[in-house]
Design a protein around this motif. Sequence first.
Motif, short mmCIF file in Angstrom:
data_model
loop_
_atom_site.label_atom_id
_atom_site.label_comp_id
_atom_site.label_asym_id
_atom_site.label_seq_id
_atom_site.Cartn_x
_atom_site.Cartn_y
_atom_site.Cartn_z
N SER A 84 0.83 -1.21 0.00
CA SER A 84 0.00 0.00 0.00
C SER A 84 0.87 1.26 0.00
CB SER A 84 -1.00 -0.01 1.16
OG SER A 84 -0.36 0.35 2.34
N ILE A 85 2.06 1.18 0.61
CA ILE A 85 2.98 2.34 0.55
C ILE A 85 3.34 2.63 -0.91
CG2 ILE A 85 5.33 3.16 1.07
CD1 ILE A 85 5.19 1.50 3.66
N ARG A 86 3.68 1.56 -1.64
CA ARG A 86 4.13 1.77 -3.03
C ARG A 86 2.99 2.22 -3.94
NH1 ARG A 86 8.57 -2.48 -3.01
NH2 ARG A 86 10.01 -1.48 -1.57
N ARG A 87 1.76 1.90 -3.55
CA ARG A 87 0.64 2.38 -4.34
C ARG A 87 0.40 3.87 -4.05
NH1 ARG A 87 -3.89 4.05 -4.22
NH2 ARG A 87 -4.29 3.67 -2.03
N LYS A 88 0.52 4.19 -2.78
CA LYS A 88 0.28 5.56 -2.35
C LYS A 88 1.42 6.49 -2.80
CE LYS A 88 -0.69 7.93 1.99
NZ LYS A 88 -1.22 7.72 3.33
N VAL A 89 2.63 5.92 -2.86
CA VAL A 89 3.81 6.71 -3.24
C VAL A 89 4.36 6.16 -4.55
CG1 VAL A 89 6.02 7.61 -2.44
CG2 VAL A 89 4.30 6.94 -0.76
N GLY A 90 3.94 6.76 -5.64
CA GLY A 90 4.35 6.28 -6.96
C GLY A 90 5.72 6.82 -7.32
N MET A 91 6.35 6.17 -8.32
CA MET A 91 7.69 6.62 -8.68
C MET A 91 7.88 6.63 -10.20
SD MET A 91 11.09 5.60 -6.73
CE MET A 91 12.55 6.58 -6.87
N VAL A 92 8.58 7.65 -10.65
CA VAL A 92 8.91 7.78 -12.08
C VAL A 92 10.42 7.87 -12.17
CG1 VAL A 92 8.66 9.24 -14.13
CG2 VAL A 92 6.74 8.97 -12.55
N PHE A 93 11.00 7.11 -13.11
CA PHE A 93 12.45 6.99 -13.14
C PHE A 93 13.09 7.83 -14.25
CE2 PHE A 93 10.64 3.39 -11.04
CZ PHE A 93 11.47 3.19 -9.94
N GLN A 94 14.43 7.78 -14.22
CA GLN A 94 15.24 8.55 -15.15
C GLN A 94 14.93 8.25 -16.62
OE1 GLN A 94 19.18 8.15 -13.84
NE2 GLN A 94 19.99 9.72 -15.18
N ARG A 95 15.00 6.95 -16.94
CA ARG A 95 14.64 6.55 -18.30
C ARG A 95 13.23 5.99 -18.26
NH1 ARG A 95 18.08 6.85 -22.25
NH2 ARG A 95 16.69 5.65 -23.58
N PRO A 96 12.40 6.38 -19.22
CA PRO A 96 11.05 5.84 -19.23
C PRO A 96 11.12 4.31 -19.25
CG PRO A 96 11.42 7.35 -21.09
CD PRO A 96 12.68 7.29 -20.33
N ASN A 97 10.53 3.66 -18.29
CA ASN A 97 10.64 2.20 -18.22
C ASN A 97 9.32 1.54 -18.62
OD1 ASN A 97 9.39 3.25 -16.00
ND2 ASN A 97 10.27 1.84 -14.53
N VAL A 98 8.91 1.80 -19.87
CA VAL A 98 7.68 1.15 -20.34
C VAL A 98 7.97 -0.33 -20.59
CG1 VAL A 98 6.74 3.24 -21.38
CG2 VAL A 98 8.13 1.71 -22.76
N PHE A 99 6.94 -1.13 -20.45
CA PHE A 99 7.11 -2.56 -20.71
C PHE A 99 6.87 -2.83 -22.18
CE2 PHE A 99 5.02 -2.37 -16.39
CZ PHE A 99 6.21 -2.37 -15.70
N ASP A 100 7.43 -3.95 -22.67
CA ASP A 100 7.25 -4.32 -24.07
C ASP A 100 5.85 -4.90 -24.25
OD1 ASP A 100 7.56 -4.89 -26.67
OD2 ASP A 100 9.05 -6.48 -26.42
N LEU A 101 4.89 -4.06 -24.01
CA LEU A 101 3.47 -4.45 -24.09
C LEU A 101 2.75 -3.33 -24.83
CD1 LEU A 101 2.88 -5.38 -20.34
CD2 LEU A 101 3.03 -7.02 -22.23
N SER A 102 1.48 -3.54 -25.09
CA SER A 102 0.72 -2.46 -25.72
C SER A 102 0.55 -1.31 -24.72
CB SER A 102 -0.65 -2.96 -26.14
OG SER A 102 -1.41 -3.24 -24.98
N ILE A 103 0.20 -0.16 -25.27
CA ILE A 103 -0.03 1.01 -24.41
C ILE A 103 -1.10 0.66 -23.37
CG2 ILE A 103 -0.92 3.38 -24.43
CD1 ILE A 103 0.29 3.51 -27.36
N TYR A 104 -2.15 0.02 -23.86
CA TYR A 104 -3.26 -0.38 -22.99
C TYR A 104 -2.78 -1.28 -21.86
CZ TYR A 104 -7.74 -2.48 -21.65
OH TYR A 104 -8.83 -2.91 -20.95
N ASN A 105 -2.00 -2.29 -22.20
CA ASN A 105 -1.55 -3.23 -21.16
C ASN A 105 -0.51 -2.64 -20.22
OD1 ASN A 105 -3.22 -5.42 -21.53
ND2 ASN A 105 -2.04 -6.13 -23.31
N ASN A 106 0.26 -1.67 -20.71
CA ASN A 106 1.18 -0.97 -19.81
C ASN A 106 0.39 -0.30 -18.70
OD1 ASN A 106 4.26 -0.25 -20.09
ND2 ASN A 106 3.54 -0.84 -22.13
N LEU A 107 -0.72 0.32 -19.09
CA LEU A 107 -1.51 1.06 -18.12
C LEU A 107 -2.29 0.11 -17.21
CD1 LEU A 107 -2.62 3.88 -20.51
CD2 LEU A 107 -1.19 4.19 -18.49
N ARG A 108 -2.67 -1.04 -17.77
CA ARG A 108 -3.47 -1.97 -17.00
C ARG A 108 -2.63 -2.75 -15.99
NH1 ARG A 108 -7.37 -6.72 -18.92
NH2 ARG A 108 -8.22 -6.98 -16.82
N PHE A 109 -1.35 -2.81 -16.27
CA PHE A 109 -0.43 -3.63 -15.49
C PHE A 109 -0.55 -3.38 -13.98
CE2 PHE A 109 3.62 -5.24 -14.02
CZ PHE A 109 3.80 -6.37 -14.80
#
Lengths: 254, 220
Positions: A84-109
Motif C-alpha cells: 500500500s505504501i508503493r501504491r500511495k507513493v508512486g515513482m517515475v524513473f530517469q529513463r522511461p521504463n515502459v514494458f514491451d506491451l501495448s499502451i493499454y496493457n502498460n496502463l493496465r499492469f
Amino acid sequence: MEFAPKIETVGLNLHYGDFHALQDVNIKIPAQNITAMIGPSGCGKSTLLRCFNRMNDLIEHTRVEGGIIIDEHDILKPEADLISIRRKVGMVFQRPNVFDLSIYNNLRFGLRIHRMLNKRDEVMEAIEHGLEHVGLWQELKDKLKKSALTLTLEQQQRLCIARVLILKPEIILLDEPCSALDPVSTLKIEDLLRVLKHEYTLVIVTHNMQQAARVSDYTGFMYLGKLIEFGNTKQVFTNPMEKLTENYISGRFG
Amino acid sequence: MRESFKKHIKGLNEDIVAMSEMVAAATIQSVKALEERDVKKAERIAKDDLLINEKRWKIEEECINLIALQQPVASDLREIIAALNVITELERMGDYAEGIAKIVVMLGDEPLIRPLIFMPKMAEKATDMLKRSMQAFISRDAKAATAICNEDDDIDKLYDEAYHDLLMRMIKDPEVISKATPLIWATHNLERIADRVTNICERTVFLATGTMPQVNVSRY
C-alpha cells in the motif's frame, strides 16, 4: 515555514554497508507542492527519495534508522504495508521504463498487480483519465493496442507518469525524470508537473539546478549525505541562507 | 510551451501598467493641486510617491526571480531587461510628479502670478502619451512607439511658450522672480516626464526589433 507536512523524516540515517549515505536528515515535505532535491552526485538525494517508498529495501546491506512519517504513519515500522505504501507513493524513473506491451496493457499492469478495477469499462475509464491527465489521450486514443515502445521518449515518460496516476497515488517521486529528454520535451514535462501538483505531492530529484529553479516550490540542497538547506525555491535561488548552497547553485563547485 | 513563464510575463506586464497608472494619476493630480492651491492634496501626492517606489521594488524583485528561476534567453531575456528599464523610467517620472507636489507645498497659500495656462495641457498630453506608450510596450508595437516619440515636440513647444512667457514677466517685473521660478521648475518637470515616455518608447522599439534606435532626440 508553516505547513502540515505530507512527508516528514525524523533523524533519518541510512548506511549502505560502511557508507553513511544519509546523515541525520530532518525534512518536512509539504503536500500538493513540488519539492526539488538538488546537490552534487553522491550527495544522497536519490537515496533520500528512494526512502519515501522504501525502494532502498531492495539494496543489500542497507540499514535505515529514524522515522519517515507519511500522513502520520511511520513507514519504517515493521507493520507498515509495503504494497500500500508503493501504491500511495508512486515513482517515475530517469529513463522511461515502459514494458514491451501495448499502451493499454502498460496502463493496465499496475491495476492488475494491485487488484484494482476488474470491469472492462472501469479499466477503460481509468486509462482514458490517466492519459488525459498527462496530455496523451487525443494522440493515443486510437493506438492503444500499439506497442508502448513505438512512442517517443517524451510520450513514454508521460505514459510512465500516467501508469503511476492510474493507481491513484498521493505522492509521486520523480528521479531525474527529464534527463533522457530533449529540452523542449523537458519543458513540456515541467508544465505537466505544474498541473499535477494541484492534486499530488511531488518530489523531484534533479542534477539540473535550473530545472529545480523552474519547476519547484521548495528546494532542498544536500551535500555529503546531509541536508544543508531547505526552503522556498525563490529564496534558495535568489538569497540562500547557507554559503555552501550559494557556492553550489552559482556553479562554484559540484 | 513554458506556460508558467508566459503567465509570469503577463503578470509582470500588468504590474508595470498598474505602476504607470499610478504615475499618470500623480502627474495629473499634482498639477491640479497647483492649480487649486491645495496643499493637503499635494502633501498626499508627495507621500504616495512611496507607493510608486514600493511598486517598483516589487516588480524588480519579480524580475530577479524570473531571471534566477526561469533562466530566460533571447527575446524572453530582453523582455525582462526592458521591464527593469521601464520601471526605472516610471519611478523617476513619479519623482517629477512628487517634485511638483512639493513646489505646491513650498508655495503655500502664496497667490500665483497668473492662472496656469500651459501646465494642465502639458500634463494632459504627457499622461496621454504615457498611456499609449504602455499599450505600445505591451503589444510590442514599434510603429506606435516611434510615433509617440515624435509627439514629444508638442510638449517641447508648450515648454518653450511657458518658459518664454514666465521669462518675459520676470524681465518686466523682477519682483515676481521668486514666484515665477518655481513655476518654471514645475513646467520643466512635466517636460522631463514626456522625455522619459520617449525612453520607454525606445525600449519598445528595441524589444520589437532588437535594434536600439535614437528616435526623436528631445531638445531639452
